[in-house]
Design a protein around this motif. Structure first.
Motif, PDB file in Angstrom:
ATOM      1  N   ILE A  49      27.725  -3.533 -19.257  1.00 20.92           N
ATOM      2  CA  ILE A  49      27.040  -4.025 -18.054  1.00 20.92           C
ATOM      3  C   ILE A  49      25.633  -3.445 -17.984  1.00 20.92           C
ATOM      4  O   ILE A  49      24.659  -4.164 -17.767  1.00 20.92           O
ATOM      5  CB  ILE A  49      27.838  -3.700 -16.787  1.00 20.92           C
ATOM      6  N   TRP A 109      26.570 -17.384 -17.752  1.00 19.01           N
ATOM      7  CA  TRP A 109      27.655 -17.311 -16.780  1.00 19.01           C
ATOM      8  C   TRP A 109      28.846 -16.571 -17.372  1.00 19.01           C
ATOM      9  O   TRP A 109      29.591 -15.908 -16.645  1.00 19.01           O
ATOM     10  CB  TRP A 109      28.047 -18.702 -16.291  1.00 19.01           C
ATOM     11  N   LYS A 110      29.023 -16.635 -18.697  1.00 16.01           N
ATOM     12  CA  LYS A 110      30.114 -15.905 -19.344  1.00 16.01           C
ATOM     13  C   LYS A 110      29.901 -14.392 -19.220  1.00 16.01           C
ATOM     14  O   LYS A 110      30.849 -13.643 -18.989  1.00 16.01           O
ATOM     15  CB  LYS A 110      30.226 -16.292 -20.808  1.00 16.01           C
ATOM     16  N   GLN A 111      28.664 -13.960 -19.369  1.00 13.16           N
ATOM     17  CA  GLN A 111      28.363 -12.540 -19.215  1.00 13.16           C
ATOM     18  C   GLN A 111      28.596 -12.097 -17.780  1.00 13.16           C
ATOM     19  O   GLN A 111      29.103 -10.999 -17.534  1.00 13.16           O
ATOM     20  CB  GLN A 111      26.922 -12.256 -19.626  1.00 13.16           C
ATOM     21  N   THR A 112      28.215 -12.938 -16.825  1.00  9.58           N
ATOM     22  CA  THR A 112      28.421 -12.604 -15.413  1.00  9.58           C
ATOM     23  C   THR A 112      29.901 -12.477 -15.090  1.00  9.58           C
ATOM     24  O   THR A 112      30.316 -11.532 -14.409  1.00  9.58           O
ATOM     25  CB  THR A 112      27.762 -13.675 -14.519  1.00  9.58           C
ATOM     26  N   ILE A 113      30.707 -13.405 -15.586  1.00  9.97           N
ATOM     27  CA  ILE A 113      32.153 -13.325 -15.366  1.00  9.97           C
ATOM     28  C   ILE A 113      32.722 -12.079 -16.039  1.00  9.97           C
ATOM     29  O   ILE A 113      33.558 -11.376 -15.464  1.00  9.97           O
ATOM     30  CB  ILE A 113      32.846 -14.609 -15.872  1.00  9.97           C
ATOM     31  N   MET A 170      31.156  -9.270 -16.627  1.00  8.31           N
ATOM     32  CA  MET A 170      30.753  -8.110 -15.838  1.00  8.31           C
ATOM     33  C   MET A 170      31.658  -7.932 -14.621  1.00  8.31           C
ATOM     34  O   MET A 170      32.069  -6.819 -14.305  1.00  8.31           O
ATOM     35  CB  MET A 170      29.306  -8.247 -15.378  1.00  8.31           C
ATOM     36  N   CYS A 171      31.950  -9.035 -13.960  1.00 13.91           N
ATOM     37  CA  CYS A 171      32.831  -8.963 -12.793  1.00 13.91           C
ATOM     38  C   CYS A 171      34.214  -8.467 -13.186  1.00 13.91           C
ATOM     39  O   CYS A 171      34.809  -7.641 -12.483  1.00 13.91           O
ATOM     40  CB  CYS A 171      32.931 -10.323 -12.116  1.00 13.91           C
ATOM     41  N   MET A 172      34.718  -8.931 -14.313  1.00 12.47           N
ATOM     42  CA  MET A 172      36.036  -8.495 -14.773  1.00 12.47           C
ATOM     43  C   MET A 172      36.041  -7.004 -15.101  1.00 12.47           C
ATOM     44  O   MET A 172      36.993  -6.290 -14.769  1.00 12.47           O
ATOM     45  CB  MET A 172      36.470  -9.317 -15.981  1.00 12.47           C
ATOM     46  N   LEU A 188      34.016  -4.708 -13.819  1.00 17.96           N
ATOM     47  CA  LEU A 188      33.917  -3.970 -12.555  1.00 17.96           C
ATOM     48  C   LEU A 188      35.245  -3.944 -11.813  1.00 17.96           C
ATOM     49  O   LEU A 188      35.632  -2.913 -11.253  1.00 17.96           O
ATOM     50  CB  LEU A 188      32.821  -4.581 -11.675  1.00 17.96           C
ATOM     51  N   ILE A 189      35.963  -5.048 -11.816  1.00 19.47           N
ATOM     52  CA  ILE A 189      37.281  -5.089 -11.171  1.00 19.47           C
ATOM     53  C   ILE A 189      38.235  -4.138 -11.887  1.00 19.47           C
ATOM     54  O   ILE A 189      38.989  -3.391 -11.249  1.00 19.47           O
ATOM     55  CB  ILE A 189      37.825  -6.535 -11.139  1.00 19.47           C
ATOM     56  N   TYR A 216      37.385  -0.588 -11.023  1.00 16.79           N
ATOM     57  CA  TYR A 216      37.804  -0.325  -9.646  1.00 16.79           C
ATOM     58  C   TYR A 216      39.315  -0.095  -9.572  1.00 16.79           C
ATOM     59  O   TYR A 216      39.779   0.860  -8.940  1.00 16.79           O
ATOM     60  CB  TYR A 216      37.395  -1.483  -8.733  1.00 16.79           C
TER      61      TYR A 216
END
Length: 93
Positions: free
Chosen positions: A46, A62-66, A68-70, A72-73, A76
């Protein structure tokens, strides 16, 4: 000639940035311990992507953004589960 010199400089620059990142991570391991610090090693892609967008004007897909979200989740979930397990163990001892 200039393009080959630029390429050598860029590769050296990227290696230097990566080296600095791992030095900082190792200092974190010293302070937090290996188990906690290893969770945050997952944030490396990230940070790398964000730096490339800011410094090298790369575009983010958009694949990189998804992805990154995965990540981070996942960090967490790993962090909150580790914290609650440690509290439960401490209460039962």
């Amino acid at each position: 000639m200039w393009s080959s010199l630029w390429l050598i400089w860029k590769i050296g620059d990227e290696r230097c940035i990566t080296l600095v990142g791992y030095i900082i991570f190792n200092k974190g391991v010293e302070q937090l311990g290996a188990s906690k610090a290893s969770i945050y090693l997952n944030l490396t892609p990230i940070v790398t992507t964000l730096i490339s967008v800011l410094l090298y004007s790369s575009t983010m897909t958009w694949k990189q953004t998804i992805g990154m979200c995965m990540v981070l989740i996942g960090v967490y979930i790993a962090t909150t589960n580790t914290t609650s397990k440690n509290e439960n163990i401490a209460l039962h001892e």
